[in-house]
Design a protein around this motif. Structure first.
Motif, PDB file in Angstrom:
ATOM      1  N   SER A 171      36.341  43.676  40.759  1.00 23.31           N
ATOM      2  CA  SER A 171      36.960  43.774  39.439  1.00 23.31           C
ATOM      3  C   SER A 171      38.264  44.557  39.451  1.00 23.31           C
ATOM      4  O   SER A 171      39.101  44.408  38.564  1.00 23.31           O
ATOM      5  CB  SER A 171      35.991  44.441  38.455  1.00 23.31           C
ATOM      6  N   VAL A 216      29.487  44.150  41.672  1.00 23.24           N
ATOM      7  CA  VAL A 216      29.322  44.039  40.226  1.00 23.24           C
ATOM      8  C   VAL A 216      28.000  43.374  39.851  1.00 23.24           C
ATOM      9  O   VAL A 216      27.382  43.725  38.832  1.00 23.24           O
ATOM     10  CB  VAL A 216      30.519  43.275  39.600  1.00 23.24           C
ATOM     11  N   THR A 257      39.073  39.291  45.139  1.00 27.40           N
ATOM     12  CA  THR A 257      38.030  38.912  46.097  1.00 27.40           C
ATOM     13  C   THR A 257      37.867  39.916  47.231  1.00 27.40           C
ATOM     14  O   THR A 257      36.960  39.780  48.043  1.00 27.40           O
ATOM     15  CB  THR A 257      38.332  37.534  46.712  1.00 27.40           C
ATOM     16  N   CYS A 284      43.159  48.018  40.019  1.00 26.12           N
ATOM     17  CA  CYS A 284      43.905  46.982  39.306  1.00 26.12           C
ATOM     18  C   CYS A 284      45.044  47.607  38.512  1.00 26.12           C
ATOM     19  O   CYS A 284      44.826  48.418  37.610  1.00 26.12           O
ATOM     20  CB  CYS A 284      42.963  46.229  38.367  1.00 26.12           C
ATOM     21  N   HIS A 322      38.157  47.792  39.172  1.00 22.56           N
ATOM     22  CA  HIS A 322      37.802  49.015  38.449  1.00 22.56           C
ATOM     23  C   HIS A 322      36.849  49.805  39.339  1.00 22.56           C
ATOM     24  O   HIS A 322      35.657  49.512  39.410  1.00 22.56           O
ATOM     25  CB  HIS A 322      37.157  48.680  37.111  1.00 22.56           C
ATOM     26  N   GLU A 361      34.311  50.494  45.211  1.00 20.83           N
ATOM     27  CA  GLU A 361      33.776  49.679  44.115  1.00 20.83           C
ATOM     28  C   GLU A 361      32.544  48.944  44.611  1.00 20.83           C
ATOM     29  O   GLU A 361      32.622  48.164  45.548  1.00 20.83           O
ATOM     30  CB  GLU A 361      34.806  48.670  43.593  1.00 20.83           C
ATOM     31  N   TYR A 381      24.844  44.884  37.247  1.00 22.37           N
ATOM     32  CA  TYR A 381      24.167  44.228  36.130  1.00 22.37           C
ATOM     33  C   TYR A 381      22.656  44.216  36.326  1.00 22.37           C
ATOM     34  O   TYR A 381      21.890  44.433  35.395  1.00 22.37           O
ATOM     35  CB  TYR A 381      24.700  42.803  35.947  1.00 22.37           C
ATOM     36  N   MET A 438      40.322  39.190  38.188  1.00 19.72           N
ATOM     37  CA  MET A 438      39.311  39.314  39.226  1.00 19.72           C
ATOM     38  C   MET A 438      39.955  39.173  40.599  1.00 19.72           C
ATOM     39  O   MET A 438      40.904  38.418  40.794  1.00 19.72           O
ATOM     40  CB  MET A 438      38.238  38.234  39.051  1.00 19.72           C
ATOM     41  N   ALA A 457      45.614  38.888  41.754  1.00 18.39           N
ATOM     42  CA  ALA A 457      44.406  38.366  41.117  1.00 18.39           C
ATOM     43  C   ALA A 457      44.131  36.965  41.639  1.00 18.39           C
ATOM     44  O   ALA A 457      45.052  36.197  41.934  1.00 18.39           O
ATOM     45  CB  ALA A 457      44.575  38.349  39.598  1.00 18.39           C
ATOM     46  N   SER A 487      48.324  41.083  37.406  1.00 17.14           N
ATOM     47  CA  SER A 487      47.446  42.127  37.930  1.00 17.14           C
ATOM     48  C   SER A 487      47.527  42.147  39.453  1.00 17.14           C
ATOM     49  O   SER A 487      47.401  41.101  40.090  1.00 17.14           O
ATOM     50  CB  SER A 487      46.000  41.874  37.503  1.00 17.14           C
ATOM     51  N   ILE A 527      33.011  39.263  44.532  1.00 20.37           N
ATOM     52  CA  ILE A 527      33.605  39.545  43.231  1.00 20.37           C
ATOM     53  C   ILE A 527      34.026  41.014  43.163  1.00 20.37           C
ATOM     54  O   ILE A 527      33.198  41.915  43.283  1.00 20.37           O
ATOM     55  CB  ILE A 527      32.619  39.240  42.094  1.00 20.37           C
TER      56      ILE A 527
END
Length: 213
Positions: A99, A184, A3, A47, A101, A181, A188, A1, A86, A40, A97
């Motif tokens: 990721s 996240v 920031t 990433c 991705h 990105e 959800y 993860m 990371a 990472s 947050i």
């Protein structure tokens, strides 16, 4: 993860794209203070895994899919890239947050000075803009930023001088491609709402049943 707080501007030293090997080598210094094989590193928000490192930089293998679906495919030797290791478990959570991705890419539509700040307007697909809200967070080339305005075709962010100086946004031009990105947590929530088959909408009972307290 991650920031979204960029630690260093690196420089692309070499890119290898072949049938048997796809690799990017990046010159840097600060992040080498604590680097290991398998770590990472977010490179412009993507990433990547460290496979080699020296006293002058590191290398990472990159899938052709990653080159194709991100702005990494536009890089060349000498290009600047945002770098972030990371997040350490005991580190400060300075951004949001991230990721590593990315959800897609956008294109810089305009760059406009406004006092000591700079407005960037980014054209993006409806899939991207549907996932962001005004005053929400987004990572642009791995940089944690706040959405100032959004519509169906684009969004805007306002950049302070420090961010402009310390990240790749300082060398970006209109027409350049950037990695995006979205938040996240928003993803959800969006999926949770889409999964509801009733017309009840967002209720306290539905949130409790799905683990939101």
């Amino acid at each position: 993860m991650f920031t979204g707080i960029v630690e260093e501007l690196g420089t692309v030293a070499r890119i290898v794209r072949g049938s048997s090997r796809q690799r990017i080598s990046i010159g840097c210094s600060k992040i080498l203070e604590d680097i290991h094989i398998g770590d990472s590193i977010a490179v412009n928000g993507v990433c990547l895994t460290v496979v080699e490192f020296t006293g002058h930089g590191f290398s990472a293998d990159v899938m052709n899919e990653t080159f194709t679906r991100s702005s990494l495919g536009t890089l060349k030797p000498g290009s600047y890239v945002d770098l972030e290791r990371a997040m350490a478990a005991d580190g400060r959570f300075g951004g949001h947050i991230v990721s590593g991705h990315i959800d897609g890419t956008g294109v810089i539509k305009s760059i406009r000075p406004d006092g000591n700040a700079i407005w960037f307007e980014i054209a993006a697909s409806r899939e991207i803009t549907d996932g962001i809200v005004e005053k929400g967070s987004i990572a642009i080339d791995g940089i944690s930023l706040t959405i100032a305005a959004v519509d169906n075709l684009s969004f805007k962010v306002s950049i302070i001088p420090h961010t402009l100086k310390e990240t790749v946004l300082g060398v970006k031009k209109v027409g350049d491609t950037v990695n995006l990105e979205t938040d996240v947590i928003g993803k959800y929530v969006k999926k949770l709402l889409a999964s509801q088959t009733t017309n009840a909408g967002l209720t306290k009972e539905m949130l409790l049943a799905n683990g939101f307290y």
